[in-house]
Design a protein around this motif. Structure first.
Motif, PDB file in Angstrom:
ATOM      1  N   ALA A   1       0.834  -1.199   0.000  1.00  0.00           N
ATOM      2  CA  ALA A   1       0.000   0.000   0.000  1.00  0.00           C
ATOM      3  C   ALA A   1       0.865   1.243   0.000  1.00  0.00           C
ATOM      4  O   ALA A   1       0.571   2.214  -0.691  1.00  0.00           O
ATOM      5  N   ALA A   2       1.971   1.208   0.747  1.00  0.00           N
ATOM      6  CA  ALA A   2       2.878   2.358   0.789  1.00  0.00           C
ATOM      7  C   ALA A   2       3.518   2.582  -0.568  1.00  0.00           C
ATOM      8  O   ALA A   2       3.662   3.706  -1.023  1.00  0.00           O
TER       9      ALA A   2
ATOM     10  N   ASN B   1      -5.148   5.716   3.958  1.00  0.00           N
ATOM     11  CA  ASN B   1      -3.724   5.649   3.636  1.00  0.00           C
ATOM     12  C   ASN B   1      -2.901   6.725   4.325  1.00  0.00           C
ATOM     13  O   ASN B   1      -1.742   6.502   4.652  1.00  0.00           O
ATOM     14  N   LEU B   2      -3.485   7.887   4.536  1.00  0.00           N
ATOM     15  CA  LEU B   2      -2.712   9.001   5.095  1.00  0.00           C
ATOM     16  C   LEU B   2      -2.893   9.201   6.596  1.00  0.00           C
ATOM     17  O   LEU B   2      -2.051   9.830   7.234  1.00  0.00           O
ATOM     18  N   ASP B   3      -3.966   8.696   7.168  1.00  0.00           N
ATOM     19  CA  ASP B   3      -4.285   8.907   8.581  1.00  0.00           C
ATOM     20  C   ASP B   3      -3.405   8.031   9.466  1.00  0.00           C
ATOM     21  O   ASP B   3      -3.783   6.933   9.851  1.00  0.00           O
ATOM     22  N   LYS B   4      -2.236   8.521   9.782  1.00  0.00           N
ATOM     23  CA  LYS B   4      -1.266   7.729  10.553  1.00  0.00           C
ATOM     24  C   LYS B   4      -1.616   7.615  12.032  1.00  0.00           C
ATOM     25  O   LYS B   4      -1.246   6.650  12.683  1.00  0.00           O
ATOM     26  N   ASP B   5      -2.322   8.607  12.599  1.00  0.00           N
ATOM     27  CA  ASP B   5      -2.639   8.539  14.025  1.00  0.00           C
ATOM     28  C   ASP B   5      -3.992   7.886  14.304  1.00  0.00           C
ATOM     29  O   ASP B   5      -4.399   7.746  15.453  1.00  0.00           O
ATOM     30  N   GLY B   6      -4.700   7.478  13.250  1.00  0.00           N
ATOM     31  CA  GLY B   6      -5.936   6.720  13.411  1.00  0.00           C
ATOM     32  C   GLY B   6      -7.126   7.506  13.911  1.00  0.00           C
ATOM     33  O   GLY B   6      -8.083   6.929  14.408  1.00  0.00           O
ATOM     34  N   ASP B   7      -7.110   8.838  13.754  1.00  0.00           N
ATOM     35  CA  ASP B   7      -8.235   9.632  14.245  1.00  0.00           C
ATOM     36  C   ASP B   7      -9.346   9.810  13.214  1.00  0.00           C
ATOM     37  O   ASP B   7     -10.321  10.512  13.456  1.00  0.00           O
ATOM     38  N   GLY B   8      -9.203   9.180  12.045  1.00  0.00           N
ATOM     39  CA  GLY B   8     -10.257   9.227  11.033  1.00  0.00           C
ATOM     40  C   GLY B   8     -10.225  10.464  10.154  1.00  0.00           C
ATOM     41  O   GLY B   8     -11.160  10.699   9.389  1.00  0.00           O
TER      42      GLY B   8
ATOM     43  N   GLU C   1       1.040  16.153   3.977  1.00  0.00           N
ATOM     44  CA  GLU C   1       2.336  16.459   3.369  1.00  0.00           C
ATOM     45  C   GLU C   1       3.315  15.287   3.411  1.00  0.00           C
ATOM     46  O   GLU C   1       4.284  15.261   2.651  1.00  0.00           O
ATOM     47  N   GLN C   2       3.076  14.312   4.285  1.00  0.00           N
ATOM     48  CA  GLN C   2       4.044  13.237   4.501  1.00  0.00           C
ATOM     49  C   GLN C   2       4.437  12.476   3.230  1.00  0.00           C
ATOM     50  O   GLN C   2       5.618  12.215   3.024  1.00  0.00           O
ATOM     51  N   PRO C   3       3.508  12.109   2.340  1.00  0.00           N
ATOM     52  CA  PRO C   3       3.941  11.412   1.120  1.00  0.00           C
ATOM     53  C   PRO C   3       4.896  12.261   0.269  1.00  0.00           C
ATOM     54  O   PRO C   3       5.833  11.733  -0.318  1.00  0.00           O
TER      55      PRO C   3
END
Length: 180
Positions: free
Chosen positions: A4-5, A109-116, A124-126
């Motif tokens: 996925a990454a 895919n982008l929600d790294k902290d799982g807060d929805g 910006e991370q990608p």
């Protein structure tokens, strides 16, 4: 998760190429993705792109997508953005194939902290990760040579993914047997 990454990285690279393909009025259209990347993002004219220059287009995109102005992109906002940018027939074809809503996929895919929802840093991370891979010598700048190598690798990976997808489709068709 690694797959996925990589798919996300390929999508980000595709976004770079797509969003950079618009030529400036006073300059000829670049023929290579790396040339477009440098031409469009090198705002200080030094012939290379810094991380700050690479991130600059992200800020207005985030603000545009965050329609309620709460500082986050929700699944609904992401879905609306995709619905406004992707042709309806393509969205319908995705739905018919059982693919998930692109806005939902985007947030997952982008929600790294799982807060929805997606924060500006997550959004910006990608780009940050792609830029870090592009900046092969880690000097804080992406040169045309580094951008060329990066885009060539992304193209190779996309071709590889397409071949795998075609092979999977052929295997599925073969397993289904002849239709009568």
């Amino acid at each position: 998760m690694q797959r996925a990454a990589s798919i996300l990285a390929i999508a980000i690279a595709g976004t770079f190429v797509t969003s950079l393909s618009v030529a400036q009025d006073d300059a000829p259209a670049p023929t290579k993705p790396a040339d477009a990347f440098i031409q469009q993002l090198d705002t200080d004219g030094d012939g290379k792109v810094s991380l700050e220059e690479a991130l600059a287009p992200q800020k207005p995109r985030f603000t545009e997508t965050d329609t309620d102005g709460d500082g986050f992109i929700s699944m609904e906002e992401a879905s609306t953005a995709f619905n406004n940018q992707v042709p309806a027939e393509m969205l319908e074809a995705m739905k018919e194939r059982g693919m998930p809503d692109p806005g939902e996929t985007f947030v997952k895919n982008l929600d790294k902290d799982g807060d929805g929802k997606v924060s500006p840093a997550e959004f910006e991370q990608p780009t940050v990760e792609s830029f870090e891979r592009m900046d092969a010598d880690s000097d804080g700048f992406a040169t045309n040579e580094e951008a060329t190598a990066f885009f060539e690798e992304m193209q190779r990976q996309m071709q590889e993914q397409m071949q795998k997808m075609q092979q999977m489709q052929q295997q599925q068709e073969g397993a289904a047997g002849p239709q009568q």
